[in-house]
Design an enzyme around this catalytic site. Structure first.
Site, PDB file in Angstrom:
ATOM      1  N   LYS A  68     -51.909 -89.037-106.667  1.00 23.42           N
ATOM      2  CA  LYS A  68     -51.326 -89.341-105.363  1.00 23.42           C
ATOM      3  C   LYS A  68     -52.321 -88.836-104.316  1.00 23.42           C
ATOM      4  O   LYS A  68     -52.366 -87.644-104.009  1.00 23.42           O
ATOM      5  CB  LYS A  68     -49.972 -88.646-105.212  1.00 23.42           C
ATOM      6  CG  LYS A  68     -48.999 -89.353-104.291  1.00 23.42           C
ATOM      7  CD  LYS A  68     -49.449 -89.449-102.844  1.00 23.42           C
ATOM      8  CE  LYS A  68     -49.213 -88.182-102.058  1.00 23.42           C
ATOM      9  NZ  LYS A  68     -49.735 -88.258-100.661  1.00 23.42           N
TER      10      LYS A  68
ATOM     11  N   GLY B   6     -54.500 -78.715-100.640  1.00 22.15           N
ATOM     12  CA  GLY B   6     -53.875 -79.062 -99.364  1.00 22.15           C
ATOM     13  C   GLY B   6     -53.410 -77.796 -98.658  1.00 22.15           C
ATOM     14  O   GLY B   6     -53.985 -76.718 -98.860  1.00 22.15           O
ATOM     15  N   SER B   7     -52.363 -77.939 -97.862  1.00 25.16           N
ATOM     16  CA  SER B   7     -51.941 -76.799 -97.041  1.00 25.16           C
ATOM     17  C   SER B   7     -51.237 -75.734 -97.884  1.00 25.16           C
ATOM     18  O   SER B   7     -50.648 -76.028 -98.931  1.00 25.16           O
ATOM     19  CB  SER B   7     -51.004 -77.277 -95.933  1.00 25.16           C
ATOM     20  OG  SER B   7     -49.753 -77.625 -96.491  1.00 25.16           O
TER      21      SER B   7
ATOM     22  N   VAL C 295     -47.319 -76.402 -98.229  1.00 18.90           N
ATOM     23  CA  VAL C 295     -46.929 -77.369 -99.268  1.00 18.90           C
ATOM     24  C   VAL C 295     -47.267 -76.802-100.651  1.00 18.90           C
ATOM     25  O   VAL C 295     -46.485 -76.914-101.595  1.00 18.90           O
ATOM     26  CB  VAL C 295     -47.633 -78.731 -99.047  1.00 18.90           C
ATOM     27  CG1 VAL C 295     -47.373 -79.681-100.208  1.00 18.90           C
ATOM     28  CG2 VAL C 295     -47.180 -79.358 -97.734  1.00 18.90           C
ATOM     29  N   GLY C 296     -48.415 -76.165-100.752  1.00 16.15           N
ATOM     30  CA  GLY C 296     -48.873 -75.641-102.041  1.00 16.15           C
ATOM     31  C   GLY C 296     -47.896 -74.654-102.648  1.00 16.15           C
ATOM     32  O   GLY C 296     -47.557 -74.731-103.827  1.00 16.15           O
TER      33      GLY C 296
ATOM     34  N   GLU D 245     -55.108 -75.083-104.496  1.00 14.64           N
ATOM     35  CA  GLU D 245     -56.250 -74.715-103.651  1.00 14.64           C
ATOM     36  C   GLU D 245     -55.820 -75.025-102.234  1.00 14.64           C
ATOM     37  O   GLU D 245     -55.567 -76.175-101.893  1.00 14.64           O
ATOM     38  CB  GLU D 245     -57.464 -75.547-104.101  1.00 14.64           C
ATOM     39  CG  GLU D 245     -58.771 -74.892-103.770  1.00 14.64           C
ATOM     40  CD  GLU D 245     -59.223 -75.239-102.381  1.00 14.64           C
ATOM     41  OE1 GLU D 245     -59.060 -74.379-101.494  1.00 14.64           O
ATOM     42  OE2 GLU D 245     -59.706 -76.359-102.172  1.00 14.64           O
TER      43      GLU D 245
ATOM     44  N   CYS E 199     -61.303 -76.723 -95.687  1.00 18.11           N
ATOM     45  CA  CYS E 199     -60.636 -75.454 -95.992  1.00 18.11           C
ATOM     46  C   CYS E 199     -61.647 -74.319 -95.982  1.00 18.11           C
ATOM     47  O   CYS E 199     -61.279 -73.159 -95.858  1.00 18.11           O
ATOM     48  CB  CYS E 199     -59.880 -75.542 -97.308  1.00 18.11           C
ATOM     49  SG  CYS E 199     -60.890 -76.079 -98.648  1.00 18.11           S
TER      50      CYS E 199
ATOM     51  N   GLU F 268     -54.512 -70.912 -89.767  1.00 19.63           N
ATOM     52  CA  GLU F 268     -55.454 -72.014 -89.998  1.00 19.63           C
ATOM     53  C   GLU F 268     -55.181 -73.141 -88.987  1.00 19.63           C
ATOM     54  O   GLU F 268     -54.068 -73.647 -88.899  1.00 19.63           O
ATOM     55  CB  GLU F 268     -55.291 -72.557 -91.429  1.00 19.63           C
ATOM     56  CG  GLU F 268     -56.360 -73.590 -91.756  1.00 19.63           C
ATOM     57  CD  GLU F 268     -56.285 -74.095 -93.194  1.00 19.63           C
ATOM     58  OE1 GLU F 268     -55.180 -74.420 -93.654  1.00 19.63           O
ATOM     59  OE2 GLU F 268     -57.356 -74.182 -93.837  1.00 19.63           O
TER      60      GLU F 268
HETATM   61  C1  UN1 Z   1     -62.236 -78.543 -98.844  1.00 18.89           C
HETATM   62  O1  UN1 Z   1     -62.400 -78.392 -97.640  1.00 18.89           O
HETATM   63  O2  UN1 Z   1     -61.110 -78.815 -99.309  1.00 18.89           O
HETATM   64  O3  UN1 Z   1     -67.801 -76.157 -99.614  1.00 18.89           O
HETATM   65  C2  UN1 Z   1     -63.321 -78.470 -99.827  1.00 18.89           C
HETATM   66  C3  UN1 Z   1     -67.354 -77.064 -98.975  1.00 18.89           C
HETATM   67  C4  UN1 Z   1     -67.086 -78.388 -99.631  1.00 18.89           C
HETATM   68  C5  UN1 Z   1     -65.713 -78.449-100.175  1.00 18.89           C
HETATM   69  C6  UN1 Z   1     -64.648 -78.221 -99.207  1.00 18.89           C
HETATM   70  N1  UN1 Z   1     -68.048 -78.648-100.669  1.00 18.89           N
HETATM   71  O4  UN1 Z   1     -67.094 -76.924 -97.807  1.00 18.89           O
END
Ligand code: UN1
Length: 510
Positions: free
Chosen positions: A191, A244-245, A248-249, A266, A300, A401
């Site tokens: 998804k 994701g966030s 939600v995670g 993650e 992230c 965040e």
């Molecule tokens: C993400 O933002 O979910 O190191 C992953 C990094 C990227 C991966 C980011 N290779 O910023």
């Protein structure tokens, strides 16, 4: 915001509708049950309709899950090196089509072409790594306690996995999950984020062309509240891998916990770059510009806090602001663009909300804090790179965040204080220290609470063959990328072979 067509009333026909895209379930491209769809628009130009996609729900997920188990019969029995060959071909096809996919991905989610090409490249690297992992998937042997007895472990495909992925890395992040799952022998039901279904369809087409048996991948596009929730709730899904966030995670994690299912999460970050007075300041400025405003701050791993040692604070901020002012906002498909739009209206509103919060908290707005002027950018979700100074560690803009081009600058006296500030948030994904002193660098490596620490490099830019993930509210202890992720998709079986010809009792004191 990408709105469901079903709820859009009498929208007038669009001149620029390109295509209608479907789910891939049980070996066929099919509409969602009931024919519900949603629109996908270019975040740099909301008049540009990319396509209409299937808005899936529980019935689609049900069909996908049962087809995936059929796929499991065949795929889990295929030798892992053979499964790896499919991934090798997928890597080759991604290489051939890199520019075309990058162009469509930029149109769909906004980041500049150099970045979307990098996104595809990360998937290529992951494909080749996963392909060769098919020839490793190591077990272990260890000596037995008893004579004429041997013990070793083997890895077995764990089952079928639900894969739930974000829009900011529409191909790279899915590849981190899907390629390892596949080489381990596990079909997936995927998804993708509702903002990037086009990239997902391209990715599935490539896997099929590479020779993946059709039941081994299922694509259900749509919204988290419908398709995503149905996937997480489905009793026959073996486990879930989610990026994701944090909000939600943890909900997904709680549901999986109740049902005893493995889940890899993650999630968010509030990553800091610490710059010591002994650092190469030019290098540190380049680092924070890229870390904070690359991908419009929508990573992230983005640098959302800059922690400066007092002695260099004023000079560093002046020089950084001058450079950030020069960043060119625009359509990521046009050359010369440094910073693309935010992904959608909600994302821009969230950024605007945090800018107001920062001002109310008493931080000093040094740059940005507004939408850009100019007709060209009016149709996209653009927002100017924004820098706050005078930020205290407990302010919300230093804690939460934002996922946008907003940088909070904090001032500290020493390395110890810097590390304390860095660690004083609920997240722990990436981190960075710029220093010329090897002792400071190693003290930071040892003490920063994060899954990743860069020395003299920005907080973004993880490499595909190293573990990726974080501590605290960023994750639940798993890592993607590199070698650890292959453990998530396999179950270890311990095998004992007793060739003594008699009953030998382990754990009996003889
Ligand atoms: C993400 O933002 O979910 O190191 C992953 C990094 C990227 C991966 C980011 N290779 O910023």
């Amino acid at each position: 915001m990408k709105t469901k067509t079903a709820s859009m009333g009498n929208r007038k026909p669009e001149a620029r509708v390109s295509q209608t895209f479907k789910n891939f379930i049980a070996g066929e491209w099919v509409e969602a049950d009931g024919g519900t769809t949603f629109e996908n628009r270019n975040p740099a130009d909301r008049d540009d309709l990319i396509g209409v996609f299937a808005a899936s729900g529980p019935i689609d997920v049900e069909r996908a899950v049962s087809a995936a188990w059929k796929g499991f019969e065949e795929w889990s029995r295929m030798p892992a090196p053979k499964r790896g060959e499919v991934l090798k071909r997928a890597g080759d096809l991604l290489t051939e089509r890199k520019d075309e996919i990058a162009d469509g991905m930029t149109r769909e989610m906004g980041k500049p072409l150099a970045e979307t090409r990098g996104d595809v490249q990360e998937a290529i690297d992951t494909a080749y790594y996963a392909a060769s992992e098919g020839r490793r998937l190591f077990g272990r042997t260890a000596p037995s306690e008893l004579r004429h007895k041997m013990g070793f472990t083997i890895r077995r495909p764990a089952g079928i996995f639900g894969i739930v992925t974000p829009w900011n890395f529409p191909i790279a992040v899915p590849s981190w999950k899907i390629f390892p799952a596949l080489v381990c022998g596990c079909p997936v039901v995927w998804k993708p984020a509702q903002d990037t279904p086009w990239s997902a369809v391209r990715f599935v087409e490539i896997l099929l062309e590479a020779g993946l048996p059709e039941n081994v991948i299922q694509l259900v596009t749509g919204f988290g509240s419908d398709a995503g929730a149905a996937l997480v709730e489905h009793p026959d899904i073996t486990g879930i891998s989610f990026t994701g966030s944090t909000e939600v995670g943890w909900r997904i994690g709680a549901r999986c916990g109740e049902r005893g299912k493995p889940v890899s999460l993650e999630m968010g970050g509030k990553n800091a770059q610490l710059v010591m007075a002994d650092a190469d300041l030019d290098l540190a400025i380049e680092g924070v510009l890229w870390g904070a405003f690359g991908t419009t701050g929508q990573r992230c791993t983005a640098t959302s806090r800059l922690v400066l040692q007092s002695d260099i604070h004023d000079e560093f901020v002046d020089r950084l602001v001058a450079r950030a002012e020069g960043l060119v906002l625009g359509d990521g498909r046009k050359s010369g663009t440094d910073v693309g739009p935010l992904i959608n209206e909600d994302a821009r509103e969230k950024v605007e909300k945090y800018v107001r919060i920062g001002q109310e908290e008493g931080a000093h707005l040094r740059l940005g804090g507004a939408r850009p002027d100019g007709e060209k950018l009016e149709k996209g979700w653009f927002y100017r790179p924004t820098i706050f100074t005078g930020v205290a560690p407990d302010m919300r803009i230093a804690q939460e965040e934002i996922f946008g081009p907003v940088l909070s600058v904090l001032e500290v006296g020493s390395l110890d204080e810097g590390i304390e500030v860095m660690n004083g948030v609920r997240y722990g994904l990436s981190s960075s220290i710029y220093t010329g002193d090897v002792g400071s660098a190693f003290r930071a490596i040892e003490r920063i609470d994060a899954g990743i620490t860069y020395v003299n490099g920005p907080t973004i830019g993880a490499e595909a063959h190293f573990p990726f993930g974080g501590v605290k509210d960023t994750g639940n202890g798993h890592r993607e990328g590199g070698w650890p992720v292959y453990d998530f998709f396999t179950e270890t079986k311990t095998v004992y072979v007793d060739y003594s010809g008699k009953l030998q009792k382990a754990q009996i004191d003889t």
